[in-house]
Write a protein that holds these residues in place. Structure first.
Motif, PDB file in Angstrom:
ATOM      1  N   PHE A 137      12.296 -57.468 -61.483  1.00  0.00           N
ATOM      2  CA  PHE A 137      13.183 -58.299 -62.302  1.00  0.00           C
ATOM      3  C   PHE A 137      13.286 -57.730 -63.720  1.00  0.00           C
ATOM      4  O   PHE A 137      14.379 -57.658 -64.298  1.00  0.00           O
ATOM      5  N   LEU A 138      12.151 -57.292 -64.285  1.00  0.00           N
ATOM      6  CA  LEU A 138      12.174 -56.709 -65.622  1.00  0.00           C
ATOM      7  C   LEU A 138      12.929 -55.378 -65.637  1.00  0.00           C
ATOM      8  O   LEU A 138      13.628 -55.060 -66.606  1.00  0.00           O
ATOM      9  N   VAL A 139      12.798 -54.607 -64.559  1.00  0.00           N
ATOM     10  CA  VAL A 139      13.563 -53.355 -64.450  1.00  0.00           C
ATOM     11  C   VAL A 139      15.061 -53.644 -64.456  1.00  0.00           C
ATOM     12  O   VAL A 139      15.843 -52.950 -65.120  1.00  0.00           O
ATOM     13  N   VAL A 140      15.466 -54.667 -63.702  1.00  0.00           N
ATOM     14  CA  VAL A 140      16.881 -55.037 -63.679  1.00  0.00           C
ATOM     15  C   VAL A 140      17.339 -55.483 -65.068  1.00  0.00           C
ATOM     16  O   VAL A 140      18.429 -55.124 -65.528  1.00  0.00           O
ATOM     17  N   LEU A 141      16.504 -56.275 -65.751  1.00  0.00           N
ATOM     18  CA  LEU A 141      16.856 -56.702 -67.113  1.00  0.00           C
ATOM     19  C   LEU A 141      17.069 -55.498 -68.021  1.00  0.00           C
ATOM     20  O   LEU A 141      18.049 -55.440 -68.778  1.00  0.00           O
ATOM     21  N   MET A 142      16.157 -54.541 -67.941  1.00  0.00           N
ATOM     22  CA  MET A 142      16.255 -53.374 -68.811  1.00  0.00           C
ATOM     23  C   MET A 142      17.521 -52.566 -68.488  1.00  0.00           C
ATOM     24  O   MET A 142      18.293 -52.209 -69.391  1.00  0.00           O
ATOM     25  N   SER A 143      17.732 -52.278 -67.209  1.00  0.00           N
ATOM     26  CA  SER A 143      18.874 -51.453 -66.816  1.00  0.00           C
ATOM     27  C   SER A 143      20.195 -52.155 -67.085  1.00  0.00           C
ATOM     28  O   SER A 143      21.154 -51.546 -67.574  1.00  0.00           O
ATOM     29  N   ALA A 144      20.278 -53.447 -66.742  1.00  0.00           N
ATOM     30  CA  ALA A 144      21.517 -54.184 -66.923  1.00  0.00           C
ATOM     31  C   ALA A 144      21.860 -54.337 -68.402  1.00  0.00           C
ATOM     32  O   ALA A 144      23.041 -54.325 -68.782  1.00  0.00           O
ATOM     33  N   THR A 145      20.854 -54.475 -69.233  1.00  0.00           N
ATOM     34  CA  THR A 145      21.100 -54.564 -70.677  1.00  0.00           C
ATOM     35  C   THR A 145      21.757 -53.293 -71.189  1.00  0.00           C
ATOM     36  O   THR A 145      22.692 -53.332 -72.004  1.00  0.00           O
ATOM     37  N   VAL A 146      21.290 -52.152 -70.681  1.00  0.00           N
ATOM     38  CA  VAL A 146      21.887 -50.871 -71.078  1.00  0.00           C
ATOM     39  C   VAL A 146      23.314 -50.758 -70.545  1.00  0.00           C
ATOM     40  O   VAL A 146      24.246 -50.384 -71.276  1.00  0.00           O
ATOM     41  N   VAL A 147      23.514 -51.080 -69.269  1.00  0.00           N
ATOM     42  CA  VAL A 147      24.834 -50.959 -68.658  1.00  0.00           C
ATOM     43  C   VAL A 147      25.848 -51.841 -69.376  1.00  0.00           C
ATOM     44  O   VAL A 147      27.000 -51.445 -69.600  1.00  0.00           O
ATOM     45  N   SER A 148      25.446 -53.042 -69.739  1.00  0.00           N
ATOM     46  CA  SER A 148      26.382 -53.967 -70.379  1.00  0.00           C
ATOM     47  C   SER A 148      26.831 -53.479 -71.748  1.00  0.00           C
ATOM     48  O   SER A 148      27.863 -53.904 -72.252  1.00  0.00           O
ATOM     49  N   ARG A 149      26.059 -52.570 -72.351  1.00  0.00           N
ATOM     50  CA  ARG A 149      26.413 -52.081 -73.687  1.00  0.00           C
ATOM     51  C   ARG A 149      27.133 -50.729 -73.669  1.00  0.00           C
ATOM     52  O   ARG A 149      28.073 -50.523 -74.422  1.00  0.00           O
ATOM     53  N   VAL A 150      26.692 -49.802 -72.810  1.00  0.00           N
ATOM     54  CA  VAL A 150      27.226 -48.439 -72.886  1.00  0.00           C
ATOM     55  C   VAL A 150      27.793 -47.943 -71.567  1.00  0.00           C
ATOM     56  O   VAL A 150      28.264 -46.802 -71.489  1.00  0.00           O
ATOM     57  N   GLY A 151      27.796 -48.742 -70.511  1.00  0.00           N
ATOM     58  CA  GLY A 151      28.277 -48.276 -69.219  1.00  0.00           C
ATOM     59  C   GLY A 151      27.159 -47.638 -68.412  1.00  0.00           C
ATOM     60  O   GLY A 151      25.981 -47.742 -68.745  1.00  0.00           O
ATOM     61  N   VAL A 152      27.546 -46.968 -67.333  1.00  0.00           N
ATOM     62  CA  VAL A 152      26.567 -46.388 -66.407  1.00  0.00           C
ATOM     63  C   VAL A 152      26.126 -45.015 -66.916  1.00  0.00           C
ATOM     64  O   VAL A 152      26.914 -44.080 -66.966  1.00  0.00           O
ATOM     65  N   VAL A 153      24.862 -44.928 -67.299  1.00  0.00           N
ATOM     66  CA  VAL A 153      24.245 -43.657 -67.699  1.00  0.00           C
ATOM     67  C   VAL A 153      23.241 -43.328 -66.603  1.00  0.00           C
ATOM     68  O   VAL A 153      22.092 -43.747 -66.641  1.00  0.00           O
ATOM     69  N   ALA A 154      23.692 -42.587 -65.606  1.00  0.00           N
ATOM     70  CA  ALA A 154      22.959 -42.505 -64.341  1.00  0.00           C
ATOM     71  C   ALA A 154      21.861 -41.448 -64.360  1.00  0.00           C
ATOM     72  O   ALA A 154      21.948 -40.451 -65.070  1.00  0.00           O
ATOM     73  N   PHE A 155      20.825 -41.712 -63.595  1.00  0.00           N
ATOM     74  CA  PHE A 155      19.794 -40.772 -63.167  1.00  0.00           C
ATOM     75  C   PHE A 155      18.794 -40.369 -64.237  1.00  0.00           C
ATOM     76  O   PHE A 155      17.910 -39.572 -63.964  1.00  0.00           O
TER      77      PHE A 155
END
Length: 676
Positions: free
Chosen positions: A249-267
């Protein structure tokens, strides 16, 4: 989730000297590369001071303070966040290939924002994080549900995450094609960009990243206990399920927070922990710390490369998400070198299959499918919507209607036949009923060439496009052969090599979407299977090629029948295993390329058609090939008709409809094969 039992060390392991050295080198190289454009204008001291001050009378310091310094800071912060999230994900799942990208979390976050933009825009005003978190939780929840009973095998998790990512990407693309006026800018943003003009994004992000990062670090001791195995960790008082769910759940919070601000920065979340392991990080503490630091340097380097590429491209935007995705394919291959897949591939049960359909007459089954195909042809040619209402086109007018409906229908049927045959070859060759030409990556090679031509501004006629796409498919095949030949073309290596090719294709797609040009729109229509681009000549050429290849299929029935018995058995029966697999791969590649250059690369017909043949009672190789070919043709014929009529006067690509249905079928099939 992971059955590996590794004892906890009695004392901290010594830190390898090369780990801090290489980390420092990457940081120094990244900061230097990012500073080069301004070093000729400002001194190093002025650049450092630009992080907290500027001289309003000197434009270069204003530019450095409000653009360069925030961009560098955001890259370092996000890279650290994703590196930490990736290391925790790998520890939780016991899988060195796990990351927010390979689990579909980032694609899910973008999908959540897409839905919120269309249906709940007020939610985005309140907080974009909520929509991204909901999408990320949906994605990782699906992956966990699908792979739980298969023990989170690296191959299984990667396949499930890929299909979740692919399926959500298809949904996003469907919304883009239908609501482009609302979502065009969203997809340009979604390609991942770190361009800044003030410090607002950094100030919004750092408290969130700090709080979530501290929460992840506080879980370090319970996460260490997971290495002992579920039974031992529970005996020591750890609530294993709660720890895993909290960490994810914390991993999702961290990743989704990034995606919501700058888009998909993959890998980045995959690359940083893999590099940390390769450089000698052994304990969980070491992996968490050094993955975070390496993630920062890697993202800064990727962002700098994106800036340089934008400059070389006459100012055309190259998203950071593209350059980070380009490192994903090689990283996957590097990570696989030391991975032991102790679990069965999806669909390869240790015990006899529990579902064996009753054998049915091939002639009767083929006749029924043929009759349905004829019915679809008649309906497609005759029954269609008009400006006012639906009407039936008289047979006397079908000659005129053929110009608009015939070539695309014929091409769809033939592409379905080709994919049905290719899927059967691949599934039989790999002994893996979850394999398909799309996942193998051959169609992705064709698409990647088309993307490169579009981005380079090279305009080709339809014949030139077909030749280029075929060359791309051939190049992908050659790369797969190089990757898999030392494993005698075994299924795992082929599928994961295909995944690496998909990563490169995905990077190209994101660059196309970021361009926002009319060329991008046409290319995306083709990539998702726009049959309306097909001419009479192309349909007839496809028919000739498929008939020619079908003549060669008679030679492979015996090898296809024997190879699933095992390499040693096949060799003892006179089959040259390596050569037989190479020949089968060549035939599958030719069939896939023939379909791809006409209908695009993104469809799951190559997965569904062989499954339908088995469900309909066709167990032997020859019978399955015949019925799978007919079933594939029927599926794409129906998809072509629906794509032309469901949103008339607009159209959806037939391949996109097939991909949506096929993605659901793949997920259902993966979960079904996980049952004991």
């Amino acid at each position: 989730m992971s059955t590996d039992v590794r004892p906890l060390p009695d004392s901290p392991l010594a830190l390898p000297g090369k780990l801090p050295v290489w980390t420092a080198i990457l940081w120094l190289f990244g900061l230097t590369a990012a500073s080069i454009p301004l070093l000729g204008i400002l001194t190093p001291t002025e650049l450092v001071s630009a992080f907290w001050s500027y001289n309003s009378d000197q434009y270069s310091t204003v530019l450095a303070h409000f653009s360069w310094a925030p961009r560098v800071s955001v890259a370092l912060l996000i890279g650290c966040a994703l590196g930490l999230a990736g290391a925790v994900t790998q520890q939780v799942l016991g899988n060195p290939l796990a990351s927010p990208s390979t689990l579909g979390v980032e694609a899910g976050g973008q999908f959540g924002i897409t839905l919120a933009t269309l249906f709940f825009p007020a939610l985005l005003t309140f907080s974009p994080d909520l929509a991204a978190i909901a999408g990320g939780l949906l994605a990782i929840g699906l992956v966990i549900a699908l792979t739980w009973r298969l023990g989170f095998s690296p191959v299984t998790v990667i396949l499930a995450g890929l299909v979740i990512t692919f399926f959500m990407g298809a949904l996003n693309m469907a919304f883009l094609l239908l609501k482009g006026e609302w979502l065009g800018n969203l997809f340009i943003w979604g390609a991942g960009s770190l361009v800044q003009n003030n410090w607002q994004l950094f100030m919004d992000l750092w408290p969130r990243v700090l709080v979530i990062g501290i929460a992840l670090i506080l879980l370090m001791r319970p996460l260490q206990l997971l290495q002992l195995g579920q039974a031992s960790a529970s005996a020591l008082g750890a609530r294993v399920a709660a720890v895993r769910m909290t960490a994810l759940f914390l991993v999702v919070l961290m990743s989704a927070t990034v995606v919501s601000r700058v888009g998909v920065v993959a890998f980045v979340g995959l690359a940083a922990p893999v590099l940390a392991r390769l450089l000698g990080a052994r304990t969980l503490r070491q992996r968490l710390i050094w993955s975070s630091l390496l993630g920062s340097s890697l993202l800064l380097l990727a962002d700098t490369l994106a800036q340089w590429a934008s400059t070389w491209g006459n100012g055309a935007l190259v998203p950071t998400g593209t350059t980070t995705a380009l490192i994903g394919g090689p990283i996957i291959l590097i990570a696989l070198q030391n991975v032991r897949n102790t679990h069965h591939m999806p669909g390869q049960a240790a015990n006899p299959a529990g579902f064996l359909p009753v054998r049915r007459s091939t002639l009767a089954t083929a006749s029924v499918i043929g009759a349905l195909l004829i019915a679809v042809f008649l309906v497609s040619m005759g029954w269609s919507p008009g400006l006012d209402e639906w009407h039936w086109t008289p047979a006397s007018e079908w000659g005129d209607a053929w110009v608009w409906r015939g070539p695309r229908l014929l091409a769809a049927v033939l592409a379905g036949v080709a994919l049905g045959l290719a899927g059967t070859l691949i599934q039989r060759m790999t002994s893996n009923p979850m394999a398909s030409p799309e996942i193998l990556g051959i169609s992705g090679g064709a698409a990647l060439v088309m993307v490169v031509l579009a981005l380079a501004g090279i305009q080709l006629d339809r014949t030139g496009q077909l030749v280029a796409a075929t060359a791309g498919a051939g190049a992908a095949l050659g790369l797969l052969i190089l990757l898999a030949r030392k494993h005698r073309f075994a299924g795992n290596q082929l599928l994961l090599g295909g995944l690496a090719l998909y990563v490169f294709m995905d990077a190209g797609i994101r660059m196309v979407m970021a361009s926002g040009s009319s060329v991008a729109t046409g290319l995306l229509n083709w990539m998702y299977g726009s049959t309306w681009l097909v001419s009479d000549h192309e349909a007839i050429a496809l028919l000739s090629l498929i008939l020619l290849i079908c003549g060669g299929l008679f030679l492979v029935v015996r090898p296809l029948t024997i190879l699933p018995l095992g390499d040693s058995t096949a060799s003892s029966l006179g089959i040259s295993v390596g050569k037989a697999r190479l020949l089968l791969l060549l035939l599958a590649a030719l069939l896939t390329a023939a379909a791809t250059v006409v209908i695009g690369p993104l469809s799951f017909v190559g997965l569904i058609a062989p499954h339908l043949a088995r469900v309909l009672g066709q167990q032997t190789v020859g019978r399955q090939l015949v019925v799978a070919a007919l079933a594939g043709g029927l599926l794409l014929a129906v998809a072509d008709y629906l794509s032309r009529t469901v949103i008339f006067p607009n159209q959806l690509p037939a391949g996109l409809l097939a991909a949506l249905v096929g993605g659901l079928y793949f997920l259902w099939g993966l979960s079904r094969h996980g049952r004991s």
